[in-house]
Design an enzyme around this catalytic site. Structure first.
Site, mmCIF file in Angstrom:
data_model
loop_
_atom_site.group_PDB
_atom_site.id
_atom_site.type_symbol
_atom_site.label_atom_id
_atom_site.label_comp_id
_atom_site.label_asym_id
_atom_site.label_seq_id
_atom_site.Cartn_x
_atom_site.Cartn_y
_atom_site.Cartn_z
ATOM 1 N N GLU A 51 1.487 -3.469 0.241
ATOM 2 C CA GLU A 51 0.432 -3.445 -0.782
ATOM 3 C C GLU A 51 0.227 -2.050 -1.363
ATOM 4 O O GLU A 51 -0.875 -1.504 -1.303
ATOM 5 C CB GLU A 51 -0.892 -3.936 -0.171
ATOM 6 N N PRO A 52 1.261 -1.435 -1.924
ATOM 7 C CA PRO A 52 1.062 -0.093 -2.472
ATOM 8 C C PRO A 52 0.243 -0.124 -3.757
ATOM 9 O O PRO A 52 0.395 -1.023 -4.581
ATOM 10 C CB PRO A 52 2.494 0.386 -2.765
ATOM 11 N N GLY A 53 -0.649 0.820 -3.890
ATOM 12 C CA GLY A 53 -1.387 0.985 -5.145
ATOM 13 C C GLY A 53 -1.097 2.371 -5.685
ATOM 14 O O GLY A 53 -0.264 2.580 -6.564
ATOM 15 N N ARG A 54 -1.760 3.346 -5.060
ATOM 16 C CA ARG A 54 -1.624 4.739 -5.458
ATOM 17 C C ARG A 54 -0.166 5.207 -5.526
ATOM 18 O O ARG A 54 0.214 5.924 -6.449
ATOM 19 C CB ARG A 54 -2.384 5.597 -4.432
ATOM 20 N N ARG A 90 -12.978 10.423 -9.029
ATOM 21 C CA ARG A 90 -12.473 10.826 -7.715
ATOM 22 C C ARG A 90 -12.959 12.201 -7.244
ATOM 23 O O ARG A 90 -13.317 12.341 -6.079
ATOM 24 C CB ARG A 90 -10.943 10.749 -7.680
ATOM 25 N N CYS A 122 -24.805 14.326 -16.813
ATOM 26 C CA CYS A 122 -25.956 15.026 -16.237
ATOM 27 C C CYS A 122 -26.052 14.766 -14.741
ATOM 28 O O CYS A 122 -26.899 13.992 -14.273
ATOM 29 C CB CYS A 122 -27.223 14.607 -16.964
ATOM 30 N N TYR A 180 -6.950 4.778 -9.444
ATOM 31 C CA TYR A 180 -8.385 4.957 -9.215
ATOM 32 C C TYR A 180 -8.995 5.914 -10.235
ATOM 33 O O TYR A 180 -9.917 6.666 -9.929
ATOM 34 C CB TYR A 180 -8.653 5.408 -7.763
#
Ligand SMILES: *Cc1c(COP(=O)(O)O)cnc(C)c1O
Length: 413
Positions: free
Chosen positions: A273-276, A312, A342, A371
């Site tokens: 399950e790779p994402g990054r 991030r 702000c 992300y």
């Protein structure tokens, strides 16, 4: 390895100067590289060679339809965590039969939609969820294929906010309870035990925690098979890290060797399950300098991207490289690069040596493909950025910049 590089002092995505995109589409804008993403999918697949495996891209890392379509066209499946992500996958013609569904809080409506769509696997995270899934299966007259997500109680040695495999984590079921839960599930008519799952965290840069977790989980897999559970899939989760600054994550080959050494003997079809690792270094966020500001304590550079566009740094104290779109000479000073939001945490780059830029100069926050946009919000009523996909010398907008009217869609004054 990625396809963002300087040619004659000008930063390019593949064959396109990024400044040309910024001038045409405006800023802030996310830009993704097709060649980089394609390469990452290929190297992960090749690393596992002819071992039966399925790459299920983690949709939450970057859920743009164009990215999902690219992955589907290259044979990838998907790892989803909501009914919304399922709808995105199906919208681009992604195969539900190559899709796994994780998350501690799936509603019965989401489960029904996924089961009706023919999902490959539900990764179940509690005893009560198992009962809810059984009810859904019986209602639809089907056996819902499930894997228990077990918590191997291993320290992933990553940022505590993205560590998921410790006893104190909300994710998964305690390792020791898994055998009893599979036994209980065997008596439920709406369920089919199809696999076993774990995911210990994100941005993993060491192999030892991966090996420790998967060795435990592989042992459990074999024990469950011996007890007669018809498991076929061992889902090893995602989490392979990337280089943001000076991290040295395992290469895909090293990662595959680690996974196969720990889990290869089970004979299971491995689900990854790779994402990054697929999209992180395939994207950048373009921004323009608005103002410079010098206080007795600091040099500030105010840019037009904020924490609502790239969360991030504020959320995880994460580092993103910052590159000028056109290289400049001069003496570097230490600056804080801040956004317009702000909040004191709206600092995108802290204490960076930078040749003090002029207002109007363009920069790219690097490694922002994962992300980034998927965590963006409209906080401070800031319309979200545009997204652009580059392919060789061609590029196209794959999500329009939000308009101010979009900010209040659905509201009633
Ligand atoms: C977020 C997530 C992933 C992807 O993590 P990366 O670090 O982006 O590879 C995989 N599986 C599950 C269950 C997740 O929650």
């Amino acid at each position: 390895m990625n396809h963002f590089a300087y040619h004659k002092g000008v930063l390019h995505a593949e064959d396109v100067p990024l400044a040309a995109i910024a001038e045409s589409v405006g800023t802030p804008t996310y830009v993704y590289s097709t060649a980089t993403l394609t390469r990452h999918i290929r190297v992960v697949t090749e690393a596992f060679g002819d071992r039966p495996h399925l790459i299920c891209y983690s949709v939450k890392a970057n859920s743009n339809l164009a990215i999902l379509r690219l992955i589907a066209e290259r044979g990838g499946g998907f790892d989803i965590v909501s009914g919304g992500e399922l709808a995105r996958v199906r919208h681009v013609g992604g195969d539900a039969g190559k899709t796994v569904f994780a998350g501690v809080g799936k509603t019965q409506e989401e489960m029904e939609a996924a089961l009706a769509a023919g999902i490959l696997l539900f990764n179940v995270e509690s005893a009560e969820e198992l009962e809810a899934l059984d009810a859904v299966g019986r209602r639809l007259g089907r056996r819902a294929p499930f894997a228990l997500r077990v918590n191997p109680d291993v320290d992933a040695r990553t940022h505590r906010y993205i560590s998921t495999g410790l006893k104190t984590s909300k994710f998964g079921v305690p390792f020791e309870e898994a055998v009893a839960l599979y036994a209980r599930a065997k008596k439920m008519k709406g369920l089919l035990a199809a696999g076993l799952d774990c995911h210990i965290g994100s941005q993993l840069t060491q192999t030892a925690p991966i090996r420790a977790a998967l060795s435990k989980v592989a042992g459990l897999y074999s024990a469950l098979k011996e007890k007669g559970h018809p498991l076929a899939y061992l889902d090893v989760g995602g989490g392979l890290g990337i280089t943001y600054l000076d991290e040295t994550p395992p290469s895909p080959e090293e990662y595959a060797r680690t996974v196969l050494a720990a889990a290869g003997a089970t004979g299971a079809t491995l689900i990854l399950e790779p994402g990054r690792a697929l999209v992180g270094n395939a994207g950048v966020l373009l921004t323009r300098v608005l103002y410079r500001k010098k206080t007795p304590a600091r040099h500030f550079v105010v840019v037009d991207a904020g924490m609502n566009d790239l969360l991030r740094p504020a959320l995880y104290e994460a580092h993103h490289g910052l590159q000028p779109l056109v290289k400049r000479r001069g003496k570097a000073v230490e600056v804080d690069v801040v956004g317009p939001v702000c909040e004191s945490t709206d600092v995108l780059a802290k204490a960076r040596p930078l040749v003090l830029p002029q207002a109007g100069e363009l920069f790219a926050f690097m490694s922002a493909g994962a992300y980034g946009m998927s965590m963006s919000s409209t906080y401070n009523s800031r319309p979200r950025p545009a997204e652009v996909l580059v392919d060789g010398a061609a590029w196209r907008v794959v999500r329009e910049r939000e308009r101010v009217e979009d900010l209040w869609r659905g509201e009633r004054a």
